[in-house]
Design a protein around this motif. Sequence first.
Motif, PDB file in Angstrom:
ATOM      1  N   ASN A 247       0.775  -1.239   0.000  1.00 59.78           N
ATOM      2  CA  ASN A 247       0.000   0.000   0.000  1.00 59.78           C
ATOM      3  C   ASN A 247       0.809   1.293   0.000  1.00 59.78           C
ATOM      4  O   ASN A 247       0.279   2.342  -0.372  1.00 59.78           O
ATOM      5  CB  ASN A 247      -0.916   0.030   1.232  1.00 59.78           C
ATOM      6  CG  ASN A 247      -1.802  -1.186   1.332  1.00 59.78           C
ATOM      7  OD1 ASN A 247      -2.583  -1.471   0.425  1.00 59.78           O
ATOM      8  ND2 ASN A 247      -1.695  -1.911   2.433  1.00 59.78           N
ATOM      9  N   LEU A 248       2.076   1.247   0.434  1.00 64.62           N
ATOM     10  CA  LEU A 248       2.804   2.487   0.684  1.00 64.62           C
ATOM     11  C   LEU A 248       4.094   2.635  -0.106  1.00 64.62           C
ATOM     12  O   LEU A 248       4.790   3.639   0.052  1.00 64.62           O
ATOM     13  CB  LEU A 248       3.124   2.598   2.187  1.00 64.62           C
ATOM     14  CG  LEU A 248       1.932   2.493   3.139  1.00 64.62           C
ATOM     15  CD1 LEU A 248       2.417   2.417   4.585  1.00 64.62           C
ATOM     16  CD2 LEU A 248       0.987   3.673   2.947  1.00 64.62           C
ATOM     17  N   CYS A 249       4.418   1.672  -0.937  1.00 65.05           N
ATOM     18  CA  CYS A 249       5.669   1.751  -1.697  1.00 65.05           C
ATOM     19  C   CYS A 249       5.555   2.814  -2.796  1.00 65.05           C
ATOM     20  O   CYS A 249       4.467   3.282  -3.128  1.00 65.05           O
ATOM     21  CB  CYS A 249       6.029   0.395  -2.294  1.00 65.05           C
ATOM     22  SG  CYS A 249       4.891  -0.185  -3.561  1.00 65.05           S
TER      23      CYS A 249
ATOM     24  N   ILE B  86       2.008   4.426  -4.546  1.00 62.60           N
ATOM     25  CA  ILE B  86       1.672   5.834  -4.318  1.00 62.60           C
ATOM     26  C   ILE B  86       1.690   6.625  -5.623  1.00 62.60           C
ATOM     27  O   ILE B  86       0.785   7.424  -5.898  1.00 62.60           O
ATOM     28  CB  ILE B  86       2.643   6.466  -3.290  1.00 62.60           C
ATOM     29  CG1 ILE B  86       2.390   5.879  -1.900  1.00 62.60           C
ATOM     30  CG2 ILE B  86       2.479   7.978  -3.255  1.00 62.60           C
ATOM     31  CD1 ILE B  86       3.346   6.370  -0.828  1.00 62.60           C
ATOM     32  N   SER B  87       2.706   6.408  -6.446  1.00 63.04           N
ATOM     33  CA  SER B  87       2.808   7.160  -7.701  1.00 63.04           C
ATOM     34  C   SER B  87       1.694   6.776  -8.671  1.00 63.04           C
ATOM     35  O   SER B  87       1.136   7.642  -9.356  1.00 63.04           O
ATOM     36  CB  SER B  87       4.172   6.945  -8.347  1.00 63.04           C
ATOM     37  OG  SER B  87       4.403   5.578  -8.629  1.00 63.04           O
ATOM     38  N   GLN B  88       1.347   5.494  -8.724  1.00 66.49           N
ATOM     39  CA  GLN B  88       0.268   5.073  -9.615  1.00 66.49           C
ATOM     40  C   GLN B  88      -1.063   5.679  -9.205  1.00 66.49           C
ATOM     41  O   GLN B  88      -1.848   6.117 -10.055  1.00 66.49           O
ATOM     42  CB  GLN B  88       0.168   3.544  -9.625  1.00 66.49           C
ATOM     43  CG  GLN B  88       1.285   2.869 -10.396  1.00 66.49           C
ATOM     44  CD  GLN B  88       1.190   1.355 -10.361  1.00 66.49           C
ATOM     45  OE1 GLN B  88       0.432   0.774  -9.564  1.00 66.49           O
ATOM     46  NE2 GLN B  88       1.952   0.690 -11.210  1.00 66.49           N
TER      47      GLN B  88
ATOM     48  N   TYR C 241      -1.071   9.404 -10.221  1.00 69.71           N
ATOM     49  CA  TYR C 241      -1.308   9.609 -11.650  1.00 69.71           C
ATOM     50  C   TYR C 241      -2.749   9.294 -12.043  1.00 69.71           C
ATOM     51  O   TYR C 241      -3.302   9.936 -12.937  1.00 69.71           O
ATOM     52  CB  TYR C 241      -0.322   8.777 -12.471  1.00 69.71           C
ATOM     53  CG  TYR C 241       1.067   9.360 -12.487  1.00 69.71           C
ATOM     54  CD1 TYR C 241       1.293  10.664 -12.933  1.00 69.71           C
ATOM     55  CD2 TYR C 241       2.156   8.621 -12.046  1.00 69.71           C
ATOM     56  CE1 TYR C 241       2.571  11.212 -12.930  1.00 69.71           C
ATOM     57  CE2 TYR C 241       3.437   9.168 -12.032  1.00 69.71           C
ATOM     58  CZ  TYR C 241       3.633  10.462 -12.475  1.00 69.71           C
ATOM     59  OH  TYR C 241       4.892  11.010 -12.460  1.00 69.71           O
ATOM     60  N   ARG C 242      -3.365   8.336 -11.368  1.00 70.24           N
ATOM     61  CA  ARG C 242      -4.788   8.068 -11.623  1.00 70.24           C
ATOM     62  C   ARG C 242      -5.636   9.272 -11.229  1.00 70.24           C
ATOM     63  O   ARG C 242      -6.547   9.671 -11.965  1.00 70.24           O
ATOM     64  CB  ARG C 242      -5.242   6.817 -10.863  1.00 70.24           C
ATOM     65  CG  ARG C 242      -4.840   5.503 -11.515  1.00 70.24           C
ATOM     66  CD  ARG C 242      -5.629   4.330 -10.951  1.00 70.24           C
ATOM     67  NE  ARG C 242      -5.333   4.120  -9.541  1.00 70.24           N
ATOM     68  CZ  ARG C 242      -4.372   3.297  -9.103  1.00 70.24           C
ATOM     69  NH1 ARG C 242      -3.607   2.645  -9.967  1.00 70.24           N
ATOM     70  NH2 ARG C 242      -4.156   3.143  -7.814  1.00 70.24           N
ATOM     71  N   ASP C 243      -5.327   9.827 -10.056  1.00 68.82           N
ATOM     72  CA  ASP C 243      -6.060  11.012  -9.601  1.00 68.82           C
ATOM     73  C   ASP C 243      -5.837  12.187 -10.550  1.00 68.82           C
ATOM     74  O   ASP C 243      -6.777  12.911 -10.892  1.00 68.82           O
ATOM     75  CB  ASP C 243      -5.611  11.412  -8.190  1.00 68.82           C
ATOM     76  CG  ASP C 243      -6.032  10.418  -7.131  1.00 68.82           C
ATOM     77  OD1 ASP C 243      -6.948   9.614  -7.394  1.00 68.82           O
ATOM     78  OD2 ASP C 243      -5.457  10.451  -6.022  1.00 68.82           O
ATOM     79  N   LEU C 244      -4.578  12.373 -10.971  1.00 65.56           N
ATOM     80  CA  LEU C 244      -4.253  13.481 -11.863  1.00 65.56           C
ATOM     81  C   LEU C 244      -4.971  13.339 -13.204  1.00 65.56           C
ATOM     82  O   LEU C 244      -5.504  14.321 -13.743  1.00 65.56           O
ATOM     83  CB  LEU C 244      -2.743  13.539 -12.086  1.00 65.56           C
ATOM     84  CG  LEU C 244      -2.237  14.647 -13.009  1.00 65.56           C
ATOM     85  CD1 LEU C 244      -2.628  16.017 -12.491  1.00 65.56           C
ATOM     86  CD2 LEU C 244      -0.714  14.549 -13.177  1.00 65.56           C
ATOM     87  N   LYS C 245      -4.995  12.124 -13.737  1.00 64.54           N
ATOM     88  CA  LYS C 245      -5.677  11.879 -15.011  1.00 64.54           C
ATOM     89  C   LYS C 245      -7.157  12.207 -14.898  1.00 64.54           C
ATOM     90  O   LYS C 245      -7.750  12.836 -15.802  1.00 64.54           O
ATOM     91  CB  LYS C 245      -5.493  10.423 -15.429  1.00 64.54           C
ATOM     92  CG  LYS C 245      -6.090  10.078 -16.768  1.00 64.54           C
ATOM     93  CD  LYS C 245      -5.815   8.632 -17.132  1.00 64.54           C
ATOM     94  CE  LYS C 245      -6.418   8.285 -18.494  1.00 64.54           C
ATOM     95  NZ  LYS C 245      -6.152   6.855 -18.853  1.00 64.54           N
ATOM     96  N   GLU C 246      -7.747  11.844 -13.782  1.00 64.37           N
ATOM     97  CA  GLU C 246      -9.179  12.130 -13.564  1.00 64.37           C
ATOM     98  C   GLU C 246      -9.416  13.624 -13.472  1.00 64.37           C
ATOM     99  O   GLU C 246     -10.400  14.138 -14.007  1.00 64.37           O
ATOM    100  CB  GLU C 246      -9.649  11.438 -12.285  1.00 64.37           C
ATOM    101  CG  GLU C 246     -11.139  11.523 -12.061  1.00 64.37           C
ATOM    102  CD  GLU C 246     -11.585  10.719 -10.844  1.00 64.37           C
ATOM    103  OE1 GLU C 246     -12.637  11.081 -10.270  1.00 64.37           O
ATOM    104  OE2 GLU C 246     -10.893   9.763 -10.471  1.00 64.37           O
ATOM    105  N   VAL C 247      -8.518  14.330 -12.801  1.00 60.83           N
ATOM    106  CA  VAL C 247      -8.642  15.789 -12.678  1.00 60.83           C
ATOM    107  C   VAL C 247      -8.550  16.449 -14.050  1.00 60.83           C
ATOM    108  O   VAL C 247      -9.341  17.346 -14.378  1.00 60.83           O
ATOM    109  CB  VAL C 247      -7.533  16.342 -11.748  1.00 60.83           C
ATOM    110  CG1 VAL C 247      -7.505  17.883 -11.813  1.00 60.83           C
ATOM    111  CG2 VAL C 247      -7.766  15.902 -10.314  1.00 60.83           C
ATOM    112  N   LEU C 248      -7.581  16.011 -14.864  1.00 57.16           N
ATOM    113  CA  LEU C 248      -7.392  16.613 -16.178  1.00 57.16           C
ATOM    114  C   LEU C 248      -8.597  16.355 -17.090  1.00 57.16           C
ATOM    115  O   LEU C 248      -8.972  17.215 -17.899  1.00 57.16           O
ATOM    116  CB  LEU C 248      -6.116  16.054 -16.827  1.00 57.16           C
ATOM    117  CG  LEU C 248      -4.802  16.423 -16.118  1.00 57.16           C
ATOM    118  CD1 LEU C 248      -3.633  15.735 -16.777  1.00 57.16           C
ATOM    119  CD2 LEU C 248      -4.609  17.938 -16.126  1.00 57.16           C
ATOM    120  N   LEU C 249      -9.198  15.193 -16.957  1.00 56.64           N
ATOM    121  CA  LEU C 249     -10.373  14.884 -17.773  1.00 56.64           C
ATOM    122  C   LEU C 249     -11.564  15.741 -17.379  1.00 56.64           C
ATOM    123  O   LEU C 249     -12.377  16.141 -18.237  1.00 56.64           O
ATOM    124  CB  LEU C 249     -10.736  13.400 -17.619  1.00 56.64           C
ATOM    125  CG  LEU C 249      -9.779  12.397 -18.286  1.00 56.64           C
ATOM    126  CD1 LEU C 249     -10.172  10.970 -17.923  1.00 56.64           C
ATOM    127  CD2 LEU C 249      -9.786  12.587 -19.808  1.00 56.64           C
TER     128      LEU C 249
END
Length: 289
Positions: free
Chosen positions: A268-270, A274-276, A279-287
Motif C-alpha cells: 500500500n505504501l511503496c 503511491i505514484s500510480q 497519476y490516476r487522480d491526476l488523469k481524472e482531474v485533467l479529464l
Amino acid sequence: VMSPSHSLAILGRFILGKKIVLDAGWPLTDSTSTSQESNRLLKTYKQTKNYSIDFLSFHFSAHIWLESIAQMQRCKKIFRLKQIKMSVSYTGFLESRDSVKDTEVSNQNVSQNRSRPKLLFRGKKNKEAGFDVLINVILLAKDKLDFIVVTNFTKPDKLITKNVEWYSDAISDREISKIYRNVDACIGQLGDEKRLNVTIPHKLFEAAYFGKVYLSRESNSLNEILEEDEYIKLSSIRPEDIVKAILDSNLKKRRDLQQKIKRNYESNLCNTVISQQFYRDLKEVLLKN
C-alpha cells in the motif's frame, strides 16, 4: 505546483492564466502553529501571512493533494474547501535513497546478536518531536535499552550515559540505511501537538520500508494506514510509561510486527503504489477540467 511553493499556485493562476494543480501535502499554516518563535507579534504575523497564502493557493488551484484523510478533512473545514477538489497522496519514502545491500551489514552488530533492544529516534528539534521526553526516556532506560538519535542539534550535556549514539551532523543516505538495518524499532514523535493527529511523520514510511517495529501514540492519520496489530501504541508520553511499554513489548521477539508493517508497505505504501494512485487522480482531474 509542489509544496512548499504554495504561492506559485497563486502567481501561476494569474500570470499563466492556466488551471493549477497543487501537491500541497500540508498547509503552510502548520509550520507556524508548531513554531518555537518566542515573539508573539512576529508569530501572529507569520500565521496570518501563511493562512492567506494557503487560502488563496487552495482556492485558486483546480485540485489539491494532501498528506492524509485526516489532514484533508481538517483543511476542508479551516479553508472552506469542497471535498471534490481534494485527494490524498501519502508522502512515502524515496526508495532510491537506499543503496545499501543487506550483505553490507551482515557482519555488524545486528539485532539478533544483541542482548538489549536498540531503538532509533530520528527528527528535528521542534515541539512535535518531544526531545525533552526522549532525553528522559534515554536516562531512565540507561541499564535496559540502547538508542540511536539522528537530529539537527548537539547532544545535551546531561546525556552522559553510554546507552545512546548521537548524530547531530549531516549523515549520508547510506549511513541512515545502515542504521535502520541495525535497530530493532523506530520511535515516532513524542510531542503533544494537535497537528500530530493529522500528519504522518516521514520516519513511519522509513520504518515500514525497512521492516522495523514502529512505536507511537495513536492518531487518526496513523490509523488510516496501519492496522492495530501493525505497530505498538504508546498510551502516554510520560517517560516512565514509554520505557515500560518498550520493555513490555519484548522487541527482540516481535518479528511478527516487522513482517506485518513490511507487507503493508509493499502492498500500500511503496513508491510504485503511491505514484500510480497519484497519476490516476491526476488523469481524472485533467479529464474533468
